[in-house]
Design a protein around this motif. Structure first.
Motif, short mmCIF file in Angstrom:
data_model
loop_
_atom_site.label_atom_id
_atom_site.label_comp_id
_atom_site.label_asym_id
_atom_site.label_seq_id
_atom_site.Cartn_x
_atom_site.Cartn_y
_atom_site.Cartn_z
N THR A 1 103.98 -33.92 103.68
CA THR A 1 104.70 -34.07 104.94
C THR A 1 103.68 -34.32 106.04
O THR A 1 102.70 -33.58 106.16
N ASN A 2 103.92 -35.36 106.87
CA ASN A 2 102.97 -35.63 107.95
C ASN A 2 103.41 -34.94 109.24
O ASN A 2 104.41 -34.22 109.26
N SER B 1 108.45 -37.01 104.90
CA SER B 1 108.07 -36.51 103.57
C SER B 1 108.04 -37.65 102.57
O SER B 1 108.86 -38.59 102.64
N GLN B 2 107.10 -37.56 101.63
CA GLN B 2 106.97 -38.59 100.61
C GLN B 2 106.37 -37.97 99.35
O GLN B 2 105.50 -37.09 99.43
N VAL B 3 106.87 -38.39 98.20
CA VAL B 3 106.31 -37.92 96.94
C VAL B 3 104.94 -38.55 96.74
O VAL B 3 104.78 -39.77 96.84
N VAL C 1 100.82 -44.42 99.14
CA VAL C 1 100.63 -43.05 99.65
C VAL C 1 99.28 -42.95 100.34
O VAL C 1 98.25 -43.29 99.75
N ASN C 2 99.28 -42.50 101.59
CA ASN C 2 98.04 -42.33 102.33
C ASN C 2 97.94 -40.89 102.80
O ASN C 2 98.64 -40.47 103.73
N ASN D 1 97.91 -33.47 106.77
CA ASN D 1 99.13 -33.55 105.97
C ASN D 1 99.35 -32.26 105.19
O ASN D 1 98.41 -31.70 104.62
N ARG D 2 100.58 -31.80 105.17
CA ARG D 2 100.95 -30.59 104.43
C ARG D 2 101.39 -31.03 103.03
O ARG D 2 102.30 -31.85 102.90
N VAL D 3 100.75 -30.48 102.00
CA VAL D 3 101.01 -30.90 100.63
C VAL D 3 101.64 -29.75 99.85
O VAL D 3 101.09 -28.65 99.79
#
Length: 222
Positions: free
Chosen positions: A155-156, A161-163, A184-185, A190-192
């Motif tokens: 999540t930026n 949110s992106q897988v 994906v960058n 970024n919260r992972v």
């Protein structure tokens, strides 16, 4: 030096020690305390009834080595509810007992508990892989037909949110290496979120979430 003199010194300089000195002159009628918890196993697991079991006494201190298993009907070859009883006696003859319940369940997907991510390597900005460790190893029991994957989502700062990607774990070592999907960058801050997925046919179970952050300064997690 007399015992009275010892007691006087304790009373003047160490009240807590004085209380202990006084207490040791009284009859010992306090039982030891056994610390043993209920256990859940999968059928076929090895079981040592003394593993993790300890005992302490107010006078003798650690008396774990004196623990006796007085009853044990555990049969890990088949599912069921069993019991183990422990006993320990201090030097004054006080005896403590405790009984725990041991539950043995079948290794099937319905009752399977997914393992956990235990650590994740630092994720630097621009990283294309996420590497980490799980609590799986060669001795882990996994239901037949089940595969275990590690999946990451980020999540930026804008809440998007992106897988990141998904990869099957290495069952020998419990490690995983998730390769980031195209596009994906992973950027600073970024919260992972990383978790394990157990998939059996059309059924899926998710484990607990490990949270970390992309950081050029090294590992950051919560």
């Amino acid at each position: 030096m007399s015992s009275d003199r010892d007691l006087d010194i304790n009373l003047l300089g160490n009240p807590e020690a004085a209380q202990t000195t006084l207490a040791t002159g009284l009859p010992d009628s306090v039982k030891p305390v056994i610390d043993a918890q209920d256990v859940t196993l999968y059928a076929g697991d090895e079981y040592d009834p003394k593993q993790g079991v300890t005992a302490t006494d107010d006078r003798d201190g650690d008396v774990t080595n004196l623990i006796q298993v007085t009853a044990n009907d555990v049969d890990t070859s088949q599912a069921g509810t069993y019991h183990v009883t422990y006993s320990v006696k201090d030097t004054a003859g006080n005896v403590a007992t405790k009984t725990i319940t041991v539950t043995v369940i079948e290794v099937n997907f319905e009752n399977y508990q997914v393992g956990n991510i235990t650590s994740v390597n630092p994720i630097m900005p621009g990283a294309t892989t996420i590497v980490g460790q799980t609590d799986y190893d060669l001795n882990s029991r996994i239901p037949e037909g089940t595969n275990i994957y590690a999946e990451a989502v980020f999540t930026n700062s804008r809440g998007f949110s992106q897988v990141v990607g998904k990869s099957e774990i290495n069952y020998d070592t419990g490690t995983f290496e998730i390769k980031a999907n195209a596009g994906v960058n992973l950027a600073e801050g970024n919260r992972v979120l990383i978790y394990l997925l157990a998939i059996n046919g059309d059924n899926e179970k998710k484990g607990s979430t490990f949270i970390t952050f992309v950081s050029a300064d090294g590992p950051v997690s919560e």
